[in-house]
Motif scaffolding. Structure first.
Motif, PDB file in Angstrom:
ATOM      1  N   GLN A  63       0.817  -1.261  -0.133  1.00  0.00           N
ATOM      2  CA  GLN A  63      -0.099   0.038   0.058  1.00  0.00           C
ATOM      3  C   GLN A  63       0.853   1.170   0.093  1.00  0.00           C
ATOM      4  O   GLN A  63       0.652   2.402  -0.473  1.00  0.00           O
ATOM      5  CB  GLN A  63      -1.051   0.031   1.239  1.00  0.00           C
ATOM      6  N   LEU A  64       1.954   1.196   0.584  1.00  0.00           N
ATOM      7  CA  LEU A  64       2.830   2.434   0.572  1.00  0.00           C
ATOM      8  C   LEU A  64       3.707   2.402  -0.745  1.00  0.00           C
ATOM      9  O   LEU A  64       3.854   3.618  -1.404  1.00  0.00           O
ATOM     10  CB  LEU A  64       3.866   2.391   2.098  1.00  0.00           C
ATOM     11  N   ALA A  65       4.420   1.375  -0.984  1.00  0.00           N
ATOM     12  CA  ALA A  65       5.465   1.419  -2.095  1.00  0.00           C
ATOM     13  C   ALA A  65       4.644   1.361  -3.318  1.00  0.00           C
ATOM     14  O   ALA A  65       5.236   1.991  -4.222  1.00  0.00           O
ATOM     15  CB  ALA A  65       6.359   0.148  -1.998  1.00  0.00           C
ATOM     16  N   ALA A  66       3.516   0.445  -3.641  1.00  0.00           N
ATOM     17  CA  ALA A  66       2.861   0.332  -4.966  1.00  0.00           C
ATOM     18  C   ALA A  66       1.860   1.278  -5.108  1.00  0.00           C
ATOM     19  O   ALA A  66       1.720   1.635  -6.341  1.00  0.00           O
ATOM     20  CB  ALA A  66       2.463  -1.085  -4.840  1.00  0.00           C
ATOM     21  N   ALA A 238       9.710  11.126   3.531  1.00  0.00           N
ATOM     22  CA  ALA A 238       8.826  11.266   4.470  1.00  0.00           C
ATOM     23  C   ALA A 238       7.756   9.881   4.404  1.00  0.00           C
ATOM     24  O   ALA A 238       7.089   9.832   5.398  1.00  0.00           O
ATOM     25  CB  ALA A 238       7.788  12.340   4.074  1.00  0.00           C
ATOM     26  N   LEU A 239       7.997   8.933   3.631  1.00  0.00           N
ATOM     27  CA  LEU A 239       7.004   7.761   3.294  1.00  0.00           C
ATOM     28  C   LEU A 239       7.820   6.724   4.291  1.00  0.00           C
ATOM     29  O   LEU A 239       7.320   5.561   4.338  1.00  0.00           O
ATOM     30  CB  LEU A 239       6.970   7.270   2.086  1.00  0.00           C
ATOM     31  N   GLU A 240       9.001   6.917   4.862  1.00  0.00           N
ATOM     32  CA  GLU A 240       9.810   5.936   5.536  1.00  0.00           C
ATOM     33  C   GLU A 240       8.878   5.608   6.841  1.00  0.00           C
ATOM     34  O   GLU A 240       8.856   6.169   7.731  1.00  0.00           O
ATOM     35  CB  GLU A 240      11.218   6.341   6.008  1.00  0.00           C
ATOM     36  N   PRO A 241       8.454   4.340   6.730  1.00  0.00           N
ATOM     37  CA  PRO A 241       7.832   3.748   8.023  1.00  0.00           C
ATOM     38  C   PRO A 241       8.726   3.617   9.146  1.00  0.00           C
ATOM     39  O   PRO A 241       9.780   3.240   9.128  1.00  0.00           O
ATOM     40  CB  PRO A 241       6.996   2.498   7.482  1.00  0.00           C
ATOM     41  N   GLN A 282       8.501  -1.854   4.460  1.00  0.00           N
ATOM     42  CA  GLN A 282       9.415  -1.336   3.406  1.00  0.00           C
ATOM     43  C   GLN A 282       9.437  -0.009   2.918  1.00  0.00           C
ATOM     44  O   GLN A 282       8.283   0.394   2.483  1.00  0.00           O
ATOM     45  CB  GLN A 282       9.682  -2.271   2.369  1.00  0.00           C
ATOM     46  N   THR A 283      10.543   0.998   2.923  1.00  0.00           N
ATOM     47  CA  THR A 283      10.256   2.066   2.457  1.00  0.00           C
ATOM     48  C   THR A 283      10.359   2.154   0.753  1.00  0.00           C
ATOM     49  O   THR A 283      10.949   1.245   0.008  1.00  0.00           O
ATOM     50  CB  THR A 283      11.685   2.784   2.627  1.00  0.00           C
TER      51      THR A 283
END
Length: 293
Positions: A63-66, A238-241, A282-283
């Motif tokens: 959901q974050l990376a794709a 900023a998307l680094e979890p 994963q970032t």
């Protein structure tokens, strides 16, 4: 929401009486926001319907990376505010390392019988919204669409569904016009292609664009090196979890979590009695910089 203490009115077409979607406050015209949103469901297809830390780590990364990274990029090149939908959690958010969720089927202790996991959860279960906003990203949560000024953008007129086609179709079709209110774009479309297809005409003028079938690889890359470098340095960072941990008391993590999932994180001892499992999504990778298609 909009302050009730400010008097205002909506401009209307003199002939039809239709609301033009522009709010007037005194002599100032407040335009309807230009928004973009997406459906996150396709990105978690195949992960099942059971609570699981393994599915949670995989689903969060997807959901974050794709999807989220690409949706942020599309919103940026189209100069739109991203409406972030509720994402899907397969495990409760761990706010402190002493939470013992793995002993309760990935639920907070005492809540396993509620069945709320898997289920929708807010953005702060994945990343820090404040860091994303500090990076200069314009976004709002989906719940904000019920309030002014965003309510005017989804009041029933002007929404265009953007159908993202598969990669094989991209080479053969630049765009596929469908029914009214629908437009197709090839997956992997770069900045220039998206601006050409969605930055003008009915799509360009629509208050809300909805990426109804967003898939991995929706955004093909930036043609503007300066914009792409800015996006990768500020937004992707900023998307680094953040990493989070949860204890595995009293059985121990190896008795509660599959070995292949433990390999995605790390085990730490707790007070010499038991251990805790720590992991992070994963970032997302940097968005590509490409020549114009």
């Amino acid at each position: 929401g909009e302050s009730t203490s400010v008097a205002g009115s909506s401009e209307r077409d003199e002939e039809t009486g239709d609301d033009l979607g522009r709010k007037t406050v005194g002599e100032i015209v407040v335009p309807t926001p230009r928004l973009l949103t997406y459906d996150p469901a396709p990105s978690v297809t195949g992960l099942g319907d059971k609570a699981s830390i393994g599915a949670h780590l995989e689903g969060g990364t997807r959901q974050l990376a794709a999807v989220l990274r690409d949706a942020l990029a599309v919103a940026l090149v189209l100069n739109r505010t991203l409406v972030v939908p509720q994402l899907k959690c397969f495990c409760d958010k761990v706010w402190g390392g002493h939470d013992n969720i793995f002993n309760f089927n990935c639920h907070y202790p005492g809540s396993a019988d509620t069945g709320h996991i898997p289920g929708p959860c807010p953005l702060d279960h994945f990343i820090s919204p404040s860091k994303l906003r500090a990076a200069g990203v314009r976004f709002v949560a989906a719940a904000e669409l019920e309030h002014a000024p965003y309510r005017r953008a989804v009041s029933g007129r002007g929404t265009v569904d953007v159908i993202v086609t598969d990669a094989a179709t991209a080479a053969a079709a630049a765009a596929v016009e469908g029914t009214i209110g629908t437009i197709g774009v090839p997956s992997g479309a770069d900045e220039a292609t998206l601006v050409r297809l969605l930055g003008a005409g009915a799509a360009g003028g629509a208050p809300l664009l909805r990426l109804s079938t967003a898939v991995p690889g929706t955004f093909g890359g930036f043609n503007s090196p300066k914009l792409g470098v800015w996006f990768n340095r500020r937004v992707v960072t900023a998307l680094e979890p953040p990493e989070w941990c949860s204890e595995c008391h009293p059985q121990g993590c190896k008795n509660l979590i599959p070995a292949e999932v433990i390999a995605k994180g790390r085990l730490l001892p707790v007070r010499g009695v038991h251990d805790q499992f720590c992991a992070a999504f994963q970032t997302p990778a940097p968005a590509p910089l490409v020549s114009a298609q």
